[in-house]
Design a protein around this motif. Structure first.
Motif, PDB file in Angstrom:
ATOM      1  N   SER A  20      64.970  34.097  33.399  1.00 37.49           N
ATOM      2  CA  SER A  20      64.957  35.491  33.831  1.00 37.49           C
ATOM      3  C   SER A  20      66.372  35.978  34.137  1.00 37.49           C
ATOM      4  O   SER A  20      66.778  37.058  33.700  1.00 37.49           O
ATOM      5  CB  SER A  20      64.062  35.643  35.065  1.00 37.49           C
ATOM      6  OG  SER A  20      64.142  36.952  35.557  1.00 37.49           O
TER       7      SER A  20
ATOM      8  N   GLU B 278      68.470  46.741  35.937  1.00 37.13           N
ATOM      9  CA  GLU B 278      67.907  45.769  34.992  1.00 37.13           C
ATOM     10  C   GLU B 278      67.109  44.699  35.731  1.00 37.13           C
ATOM     11  O   GLU B 278      66.050  44.280  35.266  1.00 37.13           O
ATOM     12  CB  GLU B 278      69.022  45.123  34.162  1.00 37.13           C
ATOM     13  CG  GLU B 278      69.647  46.081  33.169  1.00 37.13           C
ATOM     14  CD  GLU B 278      70.897  45.512  32.520  1.00 37.13           C
ATOM     15  OE1 GLU B 278      71.114  45.836  31.335  1.00 37.13           O
ATOM     16  OE2 GLU B 278      71.640  44.758  33.165  1.00 37.13           O
TER      17      GLU B 278
ATOM     18  N   GLN C   2      63.862  46.250  36.742  1.00 34.12           N
ATOM     19  CA  GLN C   2      62.981  46.416  35.590  1.00 34.12           C
ATOM     20  C   GLN C   2      62.338  45.080  35.222  1.00 34.12           C
ATOM     21  O   GLN C   2      61.141  45.014  34.918  1.00 34.12           O
ATOM     22  CB  GLN C   2      63.748  46.996  34.392  1.00 34.12           C
ATOM     23  CG  GLN C   2      62.884  47.247  33.186  1.00 34.12           C
ATOM     24  CD  GLN C   2      61.732  48.216  33.449  1.00 34.12           C
ATOM     25  OE1 GLN C   2      61.839  49.148  34.237  1.00 34.12           O
ATOM     26  NE2 GLN C   2      60.608  47.986  32.799  1.00 34.12           N
ATOM     27  N   ALA C   3      63.117  44.004  35.262  1.00 35.77           N
ATOM     28  CA  ALA C   3      62.564  42.678  34.972  1.00 35.77           C
ATOM     29  C   ALA C   3      61.515  42.299  36.016  1.00 35.77           C
ATOM     30  O   ALA C   3      60.458  41.747  35.681  1.00 35.77           O
ATOM     31  CB  ALA C   3      63.676  41.634  34.938  1.00 35.77           C
TER      32      ALA C   3
ATOM     33  N   ARG D 288      59.700  44.392  37.744  1.00 36.35           N
ATOM     34  CA  ARG D 288      58.543  45.259  37.468  1.00 36.35           C
ATOM     35  C   ARG D 288      57.699  44.669  36.341  1.00 36.35           C
ATOM     36  O   ARG D 288      56.479  44.631  36.419  1.00 36.35           O
ATOM     37  CB  ARG D 288      59.017  46.663  37.096  1.00 36.35           C
ATOM     38  CG  ARG D 288      57.885  47.636  36.790  1.00 36.35           C
ATOM     39  CD  ARG D 288      58.354  48.948  36.209  1.00 36.35           C
ATOM     40  NE  ARG D 288      59.193  49.697  37.096  1.00 36.35           N
ATOM     41  CZ  ARG D 288      59.063  50.998  37.334  1.00 36.35           C
ATOM     42  NH1 ARG D 288      58.120  51.698  36.737  1.00 36.35           N
ATOM     43  NH2 ARG D 288      59.877  51.615  38.142  1.00 36.35           N
ATOM     44  N   GLU D 289      58.363  44.203  35.281  1.00 38.89           N
ATOM     45  CA  GLU D 289      57.640  43.657  34.133  1.00 38.89           C
ATOM     46  C   GLU D 289      56.896  42.372  34.486  1.00 38.89           C
ATOM     47  O   GLU D 289      55.816  42.120  33.950  1.00 38.89           O
ATOM     48  CB  GLU D 289      58.615  43.410  32.972  1.00 38.89           C
ATOM     49  CG  GLU D 289      59.105  44.695  32.345  1.00 38.89           C
ATOM     50  CD  GLU D 289      60.270  44.508  31.397  1.00 38.89           C
ATOM     51  OE1 GLU D 289      60.675  43.349  31.127  1.00 38.89           O
ATOM     52  OE2 GLU D 289      60.798  45.538  30.913  1.00 38.89           O
ATOM     53  N   ARG D 290      57.458  41.554  35.373  1.00 38.14           N
ATOM     54  CA  ARG D 290      56.800  40.298  35.774  1.00 38.14           C
ATOM     55  C   ARG D 290      55.688  40.537  36.785  1.00 38.14           C
ATOM     56  O   ARG D 290      54.824  39.691  36.972  1.00 38.14           O
ATOM     57  CB  ARG D 290      57.814  39.346  36.420  1.00 38.14           C
ATOM     58  CG  ARG D 290      58.695  38.631  35.465  1.00 38.14           C
ATOM     59  CD  ARG D 290      59.455  37.525  36.169  1.00 38.14           C
ATOM     60  NE  ARG D 290      60.135  37.926  37.384  1.00 38.14           N
ATOM     61  CZ  ARG D 290      61.388  38.332  37.464  1.00 38.14           C
ATOM     62  NH1 ARG D 290      62.126  38.391  36.392  1.00 38.14           N
ATOM     63  NH2 ARG D 290      61.907  38.670  38.621  1.00 38.14           N
TER      64      ARG D 290
ATOM     65  N   SER E 131      49.964  37.967  36.447  1.00 39.15           N
ATOM     66  CA  SER E 131      51.296  37.407  36.224  1.00 39.15           C
ATOM     67  C   SER E 131      51.287  35.884  36.306  1.00 39.15           C
ATOM     68  O   SER E 131      51.180  35.302  37.383  1.00 39.15           O
ATOM     69  CB  SER E 131      52.282  37.963  37.260  1.00 39.15           C
ATOM     70  OG  SER E 131      53.513  37.288  37.162  1.00 39.15           O
TER      71      SER E 131
ATOM     72  N   LYS F 244      51.803  49.500  40.705  1.00 39.15           N
ATOM     73  CA  LYS F 244      53.129  48.902  40.551  1.00 39.15           C
ATOM     74  C   LYS F 244      54.182  49.908  40.092  1.00 39.15           C
ATOM     75  O   LYS F 244      55.288  49.916  40.608  1.00 39.15           O
ATOM     76  CB  LYS F 244      53.028  47.686  39.650  1.00 39.15           C
ATOM     77  CG  LYS F 244      53.795  47.704  38.399  1.00 39.15           C
ATOM     78  CD  LYS F 244      53.672  46.433  37.623  1.00 39.15           C
ATOM     79  CE  LYS F 244      53.876  46.717  36.177  1.00 39.15           C
ATOM     80  NZ  LYS F 244      53.972  45.551  35.362  1.00 39.15           N
ATOM     81  N   ASP F 245      53.865  50.750  39.123  1.00 39.33           N
ATOM     82  CA  ASP F 245      54.878  51.685  38.632  1.00 39.33           C
ATOM     83  C   ASP F 245      55.287  52.675  39.712  1.00 39.33           C
ATOM     84  O   ASP F 245      56.489  52.930  39.893  1.00 39.33           O
ATOM     85  CB  ASP F 245      54.383  52.403  37.377  1.00 39.33           C
ATOM     86  CG  ASP F 245      54.299  51.462  36.181  1.00 39.33           C
ATOM     87  OD1 ASP F 245      55.144  50.539  36.092  1.00 39.33           O
ATOM     88  OD2 ASP F 245      53.393  51.632  35.347  1.00 39.33           O
TER      89      ASP F 245
END
Length: 188
Positions: free
Chosen positions: A66, A77, A80-81, A83-85, A90, A168-169
């Protein structure tokens, strides 16, 4: 002692990650990883003496991967990482938190997880320090901000794991607004 055959430790970690995603932590065993990687159980045992060692190596691999993907990127960044995880399904966070819980009674893993978290705290502190002239709140040293940010991100991940409807968003958007406010305060 069994000698490893043509499979690498990294390939075994990939097999373990696939087992974990498909079967969950309880059914991810050294034998299951061996079966998934199409090697003998002795080969897996050569690299990982216990399931606990396999799990901590997998967490370390995921964390390192990661941070490598982000390089020396920006805080945006990193968020964002995160958020994606973050999510109800998960695999990354299920593994991380299950390993953390198991490590509380297994000292070698406990120390290693602590080291990983300190490293993440330092990375986040560096990212914040690169954008803030000073701490945005009197009495809170800069090195505490990385710890606070990491705890906040991990706390959001726990909530997302436990609540399928976790927004989450919206929450990560709010976190970015909070950081923008703190940046303005820090640079006044």
């Amino acid at each position: 002692m069994a000698k490893p055959n043509v499979v690498t430790k990294e390939e075994l970690l990939q097999a373990a990650q696939q087992c974990l995603a498909e079967n969950g932590i309880e059914k991810t065993t050294l034998k299951a990883v061996a079966d998934r990687a199409n090697v003998s159980q002795g080969t897996v045992f050569y690299h990982f003496r216990t399931k606990e060692q396999l799990m901590i190596e997998l967490v370390q691999s995921l964390c390192d991967s990661s941070w490598r993907k982000q390089g020396h990127g920006s805080l945006e960044e990193a968020l964002q990482a995160a958020r994606e995880r973050c999510g109800y399904d998960s695999a990354y966070h299920r593994l991380f938190f299950a390993s953390m819980a198991a490590s509380l009674s297994f000292q070698p893993n406990r120390g290693r997880l602590g080291s990983m978290i300190r490293q993440e705290n330092g990375q986040l502190t560096g990212m914040l320090a690169s954008r803030w002239e000073a701490s945005p709140v009197d009495g809170i040293p800069m090195e505490h901000w990385g710890v606070l940010m990491n705890a906040l991100i991990d706390g959001l991940a726990v909530q997302a794991l436990l609540d399928e409807a976790f927004p989450k968003d919206a929450i990560f958007d709010a976190l970015q607004r909070l950081l923008a406010f703190l940046t303005k305060e820090a640079n006044r």
